[in-house]
Write a protein that holds these residues in place. Sequence first.
Motif, PDB file in Angstrom:
ATOM      1  N   LEU A  57      21.423  30.034  36.032  1.00  0.00           N
ATOM      2  CA  LEU A  57      22.384  29.304  35.212  1.00  0.00           C
ATOM      3  C   LEU A  57      21.941  27.850  35.065  1.00  0.00           C
ATOM      4  CD1 LEU A  57      25.690  30.662  36.805  1.00  0.00           C
ATOM      5  CD2 LEU A  57      24.760  31.280  34.560  1.00  0.00           C
ATOM      6  N   PRO A  58      22.151  27.256  33.898  1.00  0.00           N
ATOM      7  CA  PRO A  58      21.732  25.870  33.671  1.00  0.00           C
ATOM      8  C   PRO A  58      22.374  24.912  34.674  1.00  0.00           C
ATOM      9  CG  PRO A  58      22.334  26.906  31.596  1.00  0.00           C
ATOM     10  CD  PRO A  58      22.738  27.852  32.679  1.00  0.00           C
ATOM     11  N   GLY A  59      21.542  24.120  35.347  1.00  0.00           N
ATOM     12  CA  GLY A  59      22.061  23.087  36.236  1.00  0.00           C
ATOM     13  C   GLY A  59      22.438  23.564  37.622  1.00  0.00           C
ATOM     14  N   LEU A  60      22.348  24.872  37.894  1.00  0.00           N
ATOM     15  CA  LEU A  60      22.718  25.397  39.210  1.00  0.00           C
ATOM     16  C   LEU A  60      21.490  25.899  39.948  1.00  0.00           C
ATOM     17  CD1 LEU A  60      25.617  25.409  37.922  1.00  0.00           C
ATOM     18  CD2 LEU A  60      26.091  27.362  39.395  1.00  0.00           C
ATOM     19  N   ASN A  61      21.363  25.482  41.179  1.00  0.00           N
ATOM     20  CA  ASN A  61      20.306  25.989  42.042  1.00  0.00           C
ATOM     21  C   ASN A  61      20.825  27.170  42.849  1.00  0.00           C
ATOM     22  OD1 ASN A  61      18.355  23.955  41.365  1.00  0.00           O
ATOM     23  ND2 ASN A  61      19.574  22.516  42.587  1.00  0.00           N
ATOM     24  N   CYS A  62      19.899  27.890  43.450  1.00  0.00           N
ATOM     25  CA  CYS A  62      20.242  28.950  44.391  1.00  0.00           C
ATOM     26  C   CYS A  62      19.884  28.450  45.782  1.00  0.00           C
ATOM     27  CB  CYS A  62      19.479  30.232  44.071  1.00  0.00           C
ATOM     28  SG  CYS A  62      19.761  31.570  45.265  1.00  0.00           S
ATOM     29  N   PRO A  63      20.877  28.099  46.600  1.00  0.00           N
ATOM     30  CA  PRO A  63      20.579  27.534  47.923  1.00  0.00           C
ATOM     31  C   PRO A  63      19.896  28.548  48.828  1.00  0.00           C
ATOM     32  CG  PRO A  63      22.927  27.981  47.717  1.00  0.00           C
ATOM     33  CD  PRO A  63      22.331  28.210  46.365  1.00  0.00           C
ATOM     34  N   GLU A  64      19.049  28.029  49.730  1.00  0.00           N
ATOM     35  CA  GLU A  64      18.371  28.901  50.688  1.00  0.00           C
ATOM     36  C   GLU A  64      19.365  29.648  51.552  1.00  0.00           C
ATOM     37  OE1 GLU A  64      15.105  27.788  53.435  1.00  0.00           O
ATOM     38  OE2 GLU A  64      14.390  26.603  51.723  1.00  0.00           O
ATOM     39  N   GLN A  65      20.415  28.949  51.965  1.00  0.00           N
ATOM     40  CA  GLN A  65      21.454  29.577  52.789  1.00  0.00           C
ATOM     41  C   GLN A  65      22.800  29.372  52.112  1.00  0.00           C
ATOM     42  OE1 GLN A  65      21.391  31.728  55.539  1.00  0.00           O
ATOM     43  NE2 GLN A  65      23.444  31.874  54.670  1.00  0.00           N
ATOM     44  N   PRO A  66      23.210  30.292  51.250  1.00  0.00           N
ATOM     45  CA  PRO A  66      24.510  30.156  50.585  1.00  0.00           C
ATOM     46  C   PRO A  66      25.651  30.299  51.578  1.00  0.00           C
ATOM     47  CG  PRO A  66      23.567  32.304  50.140  1.00  0.00           C
ATOM     48  CD  PRO A  66      22.517  31.520  50.878  1.00  0.00           C
ATOM     49  N   ASN A  67      26.821  29.874  51.153  1.00  0.00           N
ATOM     50  CA  ASN A  67      28.006  29.932  52.011  1.00  0.00           C
ATOM     51  C   ASN A  67      28.920  31.103  51.654  1.00  0.00           C
ATOM     52  OD1 ASN A  67      27.305  27.576  53.441  1.00  0.00           O
ATOM     53  ND2 ASN A  67      28.134  26.297  51.799  1.00  0.00           N
ATOM     54  N   ALA A  68      28.354  32.129  51.023  1.00  0.00           N
ATOM     55  CA  ALA A  68      29.157  33.286  50.629  1.00  0.00           C
ATOM     56  C   ALA A  68      28.245  34.487  50.406  1.00  0.00           C
ATOM     57  CB  ALA A  68      29.950  32.984  49.354  1.00  0.00           C
ATOM     58  N   PHE A  69      28.831  35.668  50.437  1.00  0.00           N
ATOM     59  CA  PHE A  69      28.183  36.860  49.911  1.00  0.00           C
ATOM     60  C   PHE A  69      28.365  36.831  48.403  1.00  0.00           C
ATOM     61  CE2 PHE A  69      29.683  38.023  54.186  1.00  0.00           C
ATOM     62  CZ  PHE A  69      28.489  38.433  54.768  1.00  0.00           C
ATOM     63  N   PHE A  70      27.398  37.347  47.667  1.00  0.00           N
ATOM     64  CA  PHE A  70      27.505  37.280  46.209  1.00  0.00           C
ATOM     65  C   PHE A  70      26.850  38.499  45.572  1.00  0.00           C
ATOM     66  CE2 PHE A  70      23.746  34.972  47.619  1.00  0.00           C
ATOM     67  CZ  PHE A  70      22.742  35.518  46.831  1.00  0.00           C
ATOM     68  N   ALA A  71      27.325  38.824  44.371  1.00  0.00           N
ATOM     69  CA  ALA A  71      26.787  39.940  43.595  1.00  0.00           C
ATOM     70  C   ALA A  71      27.403  39.826  42.194  1.00  0.00           C
ATOM     71  CB  ALA A  71      27.142  41.276  44.237  1.00  0.00           C
ATOM     72  N   LYS A  72      27.093  40.785  41.347  1.00  0.00           N
ATOM     73  CA  LYS A  72      27.802  40.880  40.070  1.00  0.00           C
ATOM     74  C   LYS A  72      28.384  42.283  39.950  1.00  0.00           C
ATOM     75  CE  LYS A  72      23.630  41.798  37.273  1.00  0.00           C
ATOM     76  NZ  LYS A  72      22.795  41.274  36.156  1.00  0.00           N
ATOM     77  N   MET A  73      29.434  42.403  39.156  1.00  0.00           N
ATOM     78  CA  MET A  73      30.144  43.673  39.029  1.00  0.00           C
ATOM     79  C   MET A  73      30.145  44.143  37.580  1.00  0.00           C
ATOM     80  SD  MET A  73      33.403  43.534  41.619  1.00  0.00           S
ATOM     81  CE  MET A  73      34.439  42.459  40.616  1.00  0.00           C
ATOM     82  N   SER A  74      30.037  45.457  37.401  1.00  0.00           N
ATOM     83  CA  SER A  74      30.140  46.093  36.093  1.00  0.00           C
ATOM     84  C   SER A  74      31.544  46.653  35.903  1.00  0.00           C
ATOM     85  CB  SER A  74      29.147  47.259  35.976  1.00  0.00           C
ATOM     86  OG  SER A  74      27.823  46.841  36.138  1.00  0.00           O
ATOM     87  N   GLU A  75      31.974  46.700  34.665  1.00  0.00           N
ATOM     88  CA  GLU A  75      33.263  47.322  34.329  1.00  0.00           C
ATOM     89  C   GLU A  75      33.004  48.715  33.783  1.00  0.00           C
ATOM     90  OE1 GLU A  75      37.407  46.046  32.054  1.00  0.00           O
ATOM     91  OE2 GLU A  75      35.528  45.081  31.486  1.00  0.00           O
ATOM     92  N   VAL A  76      33.753  49.699  34.254  1.00  0.00           N
ATOM     93  CA  VAL A  76      33.587  51.064  33.754  1.00  0.00           C
ATOM     94  C   VAL A  76      34.672  51.445  32.756  1.00  0.00           C
ATOM     95  CG1 VAL A  76      32.369  51.843  35.815  1.00  0.00           C
ATOM     96  CG2 VAL A  76      34.852  52.107  35.690  1.00  0.00           C
ATOM     97  N   SER A  77      35.809  50.784  32.797  1.00  0.00           N
ATOM     98  CA  SER A  77      36.919  51.122  31.903  1.00  0.00           C
ATOM     99  C   SER A  77      36.530  50.880  30.451  1.00  0.00           C
ATOM    100  CB  SER A  77      38.152  50.303  32.254  1.00  0.00           C
ATOM    101  OG  SER A  77      38.640  50.633  33.535  1.00  0.00           O
ATOM    102  N   ARG A  78      37.211  51.579  29.565  1.00  0.00           N
ATOM    103  CA  ARG A  78      36.916  51.478  28.134  1.00  0.00           C
ATOM    104  C   ARG A  78      37.734  50.358  27.511  1.00  0.00           C
ATOM    105  NH1 ARG A  78      32.520  52.493  26.919  1.00  0.00           N
ATOM    106  NH2 ARG A  78      33.116  52.776  24.728  1.00  0.00           N
ATOM    107  N   GLY A  79      37.399  49.151  27.863  1.00  0.00           N
ATOM    108  CA  GLY A  79      38.099  48.000  27.308  1.00  0.00           C
ATOM    109  C   GLY A  79      37.506  46.733  27.872  1.00  0.00           C
ATOM    110  N   LYS A  80      37.891  45.620  27.272  1.00  0.00           N
ATOM    111  CA  LYS A  80      37.398  44.323  27.756  1.00  0.00           C
ATOM    112  C   LYS A  80      38.521  43.291  27.687  1.00  0.00           C
ATOM    113  CE  LYS A  80      35.428  43.284  23.181  1.00  0.00           C
ATOM    114  NZ  LYS A  80      34.290  42.707  22.435  1.00  0.00           N
ATOM    115  N   ASP A  81      39.731  43.752  27.958  1.00  0.00           N
ATOM    116  CA  ASP A  81      40.904  42.888  27.902  1.00  0.00           C
ATOM    117  C   ASP A  81      41.407  42.592  29.309  1.00  0.00           C
ATOM    118  OD1 ASP A  81      43.381  44.920  28.432  1.00  0.00           O
ATOM    119  OD2 ASP A  81      41.791  45.900  27.285  1.00  0.00           O
ATOM    120  N   THR A  82      42.382  41.696  29.386  1.00  0.00           N
ATOM    121  CA  THR A  82      42.899  41.229  30.671  1.00  0.00           C
ATOM    122  C   THR A  82      43.509  42.351  31.498  1.00  0.00           C
ATOM    123  OG1 THR A  82      43.281  38.988  29.870  1.00  0.00           O
ATOM    124  CG2 THR A  82      44.614  39.706  31.730  1.00  0.00           C
ATOM    125  N   MET A  83      44.375  43.163  30.870  1.00  0.00           N
ATOM    126  CA  MET A  83      45.031  44.227  31.630  1.00  0.00           C
ATOM    127  C   MET A  83      44.017  45.233  32.147  1.00  0.00           C
ATOM    128  SD  MET A  83      48.624  44.953  29.642  1.00  0.00           S
ATOM    129  CE  MET A  83      48.835  46.510  30.468  1.00  0.00           C
TER     130      MET A  83
END
Length: 390
Positions: A57-83
């Motif tokens: 991401l622009p302007g963001l580094n990836c620290p050697e030792q982050p302070n959290a677990f992290f990942a990305k998630m996929s959506e399986v539902s057939r929609g892209k709305d809030t509900m």
Amino acid sequence: MFKRIHLIVLDSVGIGEAKDAENFGDKGAHTLKHTLESKAVDFSNLESLGLGCIEELPGLNCPEQPNAFFAKMSEVSRGKDTMTGHWEIAGLNIKTPFKTYPDGFPDALIKKIEEKTNRKVVCNLPYSGTEVIDDYGEDHMKTGDLIVYTSADPVLQIAAHEEVIPVDELYEICETVRELTLDDEFLVGRVIARPFIGEGKGKFTRTENRHDYALSPFEPTVLDALKDNDYTVYAVGKINDIFNGQGITDMVRTKNNMDGVDKLLNVMDKDFEGLSFTNLVDFDAVYGHRRDSEGYADALKEFDDRLPEIFSKLKEDDLLIITADHGNDPTFTGTDHTREYVPLIVTSKKQFDYKKINDRETFSDVAATIADNFNVQFSTHGNSFLGEIK
């Protein structure tokens, strides 16, 4: 086991086109990247949690030792709305998407609304919520007609001046319309009351008396499982509306993102065992849909600046989860949500070996993790990541 889990949804903060984005017309969308390209801001706190490790991401580094677990998630539902996004986070798979109305609502529904409310309907088009009151507000004040409009979301919104149609009456009208839109013929996700005030075009402003009338989830969610097992489920912001109160034990409304953080901090001061579930809606409603990328960046910066306060309220047996429900790239075409992966950041005061965990195939992994943590029976297609963070 963590005694409390605090789940924060940054509404619409997607992190790049999902693998099926092309099916939704969203190839090339990337809410975070394009927002940060439009305006450079300092995300020192989110950076420390590994946000820049999930995706470059622009302007963001990836620290050697982050302070959290992290990942990305996929959506399986057939929609892209809030509900759809929130219900999947809570453990459901929405296989039939809610209906949207890009050309306005059918005449048959409009006729029913007019018959049931004894008021005429005007507009009936997709519209910006601020522009629609400017364009129709003055005539509405003369006639008392209902300003009915929609958006790219599966919503039916009704705007009315508080001095023409008092808020309580507008709520009753919306309850009536909700009943008319419960079956498959006209199914919409939410009916939304949109009161406004002001003296004329250019002076109208929406008030904080918005109220959403949502469908109840089609099946029990992890919120129900917690409530049924005597755990507390605090809803902060529009969470109570999104779930129509189902599975909620306590709720508090919010005015905007920063008020949402304030209310969350108040909840974190309480002594309870269970879940707090917060939605910060401004990213989506105020900036994403209005394609205001610089405002979006500023709003993210505001949230980042408040993270130390949230961290300070965490107890030793608390877990903090930060994620999103869909994308809404403010540089993309149109004004619709965008089909994207969402970030997953998980942290606590415990001294874990924080690092990347497996990317998630469904948002429901969050629900599975919550159920796993509190040892409650809940059937979902998601898989718990509790073992990965222990």
